[in-house]
Design an enzyme around this catalytic site. Sequence first.
Site, PDB file in Angstrom:
ATOM      1  N   ASP A   1      -7.069  37.549 -54.063  1.00  0.00           N
ATOM      2  CA  ASP A   1      -5.978  37.745 -53.211  1.00  0.00           C
ATOM      3  C   ASP A   1      -5.907  36.213 -52.633  1.00  0.00           C
ATOM      4  OD1 ASP A   1      -4.092  38.414 -51.378  1.00  0.00           O
ATOM      5  OD2 ASP A   1      -5.302  39.161 -49.796  1.00  0.00           O
TER       6      ASP A   1
ATOM      7  N   LYS B   1     -16.581  39.721 -39.056  1.00  0.00           N
ATOM      8  CA  LYS B   1     -15.602  40.348 -39.790  1.00  0.00           C
ATOM      9  C   LYS B   1     -16.203  41.722 -39.870  1.00  0.00           C
ATOM     10  CE  LYS B   1     -12.867  39.245 -42.940  1.00  0.00           C
ATOM     11  NZ  LYS B   1     -12.216  38.771 -44.285  1.00  0.00           N
TER      12      LYS B   1
ATOM     13  N   ASN C   1     -11.037  43.512 -39.291  1.00  0.00           N
ATOM     14  CA  ASN C   1     -10.560  42.845 -38.078  1.00  0.00           C
ATOM     15  C   ASN C   1     -11.670  41.666 -37.979  1.00  0.00           C
ATOM     16  OD1 ASN C   1      -8.635  44.474 -37.502  1.00  0.00           O
ATOM     17  ND2 ASN C   1      -9.902  45.954 -36.323  1.00  0.00           N
TER      18      ASN C   1
ATOM     19  N   GLY D   1      -5.141  44.920 -42.447  1.00  0.00           N
ATOM     20  CA  GLY D   1      -5.155  46.201 -43.072  1.00  0.00           C
ATOM     21  C   GLY D   1      -6.525  46.806 -43.420  1.00  0.00           C
ATOM     22  N   MET D   2      -7.409  45.649 -43.929  1.00  0.00           N
ATOM     23  CA  MET D   2      -8.594  46.213 -44.239  1.00  0.00           C
ATOM     24  C   MET D   2     -10.021  45.880 -43.236  1.00  0.00           C
ATOM     25  SD  MET D   2      -8.570  44.648 -48.133  1.00  0.00           S
ATOM     26  CE  MET D   2      -7.985  43.393 -47.380  1.00  0.00           C
TER      27      MET D   2
ATOM     28  N   GLY E   1      -8.184  37.879 -35.628  1.00  0.00           N
ATOM     29  CA  GLY E   1      -7.103  38.335 -36.680  1.00  0.00           C
ATOM     30  C   GLY E   1      -7.443  39.829 -36.926  1.00  0.00           C
TER      31      GLY E   1
END
Length: 441
Positions: free
Chosen positions: A135, A41, A25, A22-23, A19
């Site tokens: 979030d 990540k 990958n 915005g912050m 995936g």
Amino acid sequence: MIDKGYLLGERYRIIDTLGEGGMANVYLAEDIILQRKVAVKILRLDLQNEPQTQARFQREALATSELSHPNIVSVLDVGTDHGLPYMVMEYVDGPNLKEYIQKNSPLDLNEIIRIMDQILSAVALAHKHNVIHRDLKPQNILMDKRGNIKIADFGIAVALNQSSITQTNSVMGSVHYMSPEQTRGGMVTKQSDIYSLGIILYELITGTVPFNGDTPVAIALKHAQEPIPSIRKKDSSVPQALENVVLKATAKDPRDRYATAQEMKADLDSSLDPERADEPVFVPYHGNNDDKTIVLPGFKPQKEEKEVVEPAKTESVESSKLVKKKTFLQNVKSHKWWWLISIIAAGLIIFMMIFALSGTGNKRQDVNIPDVTNIAEKAAESKLEAAGLQVGKIIRRQSDDIKKGRVIATKPTAGNSLERGKSVDIIVSSCSSMVKVPDMV
């Protein structure tokens, strides 16, 4: 982007891209030492030169690694590769909750409660360690092939400043699950996570989010101003008690929401009980929040045009006042019946207000229900009686989180107001739930 086959940290070989956000990958990689698949990540390349971002990413990764829970994605390693920070997590081979809902909706109510119990249990542990997710959404909740829930991305949102967060597509999409105080730019608390959990529960039941719009601003305004659409109008088979869990979790004012994720779990677990079949609709005590509206990114409110009248001469101003006075007297004379009716109506309103205020002395005395969760049954009874309330039914229920003999929750729940002398039911833990021991021979 990291190329396939790259050996990160001399240990993790990149296999594929899972995936892009915005912050950060996320990549699928193989741990060449333990020979297992992991998820890696990595912060975006355009953010790696910000020392503050790197430091916060490291702190958040370390804080998340302390959250050891079967329903939270485990952090296995943290490191840097040529100045590029990365975090290694367990790989969950399965869809996220959003994909699962889209494929299997409508879900069975017992299946919904099973999924939510796992999510609430994980969030309760995070809140116990003072970690607020910020979030929560189905896209951040993974499900393995056995149906076990795994929550990901704990605390990563605070690794960036607010302006960076609001510019990303991933966080813009999160506005469907954001609490009103988050969209206003207010303080984010544990109750903000509980609001997001209520929206997730709504989506599990109905298959859709409650609010949609053409822009993130339009959706945010709906969260702040409009009531949650009725679930029972869409599906009358949903018990009112289950809808009440959604309504309480998504109350506009954080004070009307559940105090803890544990309290929400206890209420959810009993929502299908026959004894709650005739439960009335939940009504928030504090009503809508009166916080000031802020300007969201990309939204420019129109300035109010003020009419400025600059008198040219003093004489013209004085003459206009005389004209107004004459007009007023003329209106009184020509519309005397209307004035008489208005005076009578005003008198009636004043009389009614005086009558209403004179009756306030007979108003019932309400008391707040004290929080007696996780304390002994007798101590809870004494605390309720000291508050001016009577102890009603004692309901025994199994609990994995509360010890035997201690209070799981009250009905009505703590924080609500109740007339002095009324009874409050107590839900007491009988024992932990039993599980079948698998055959390991």
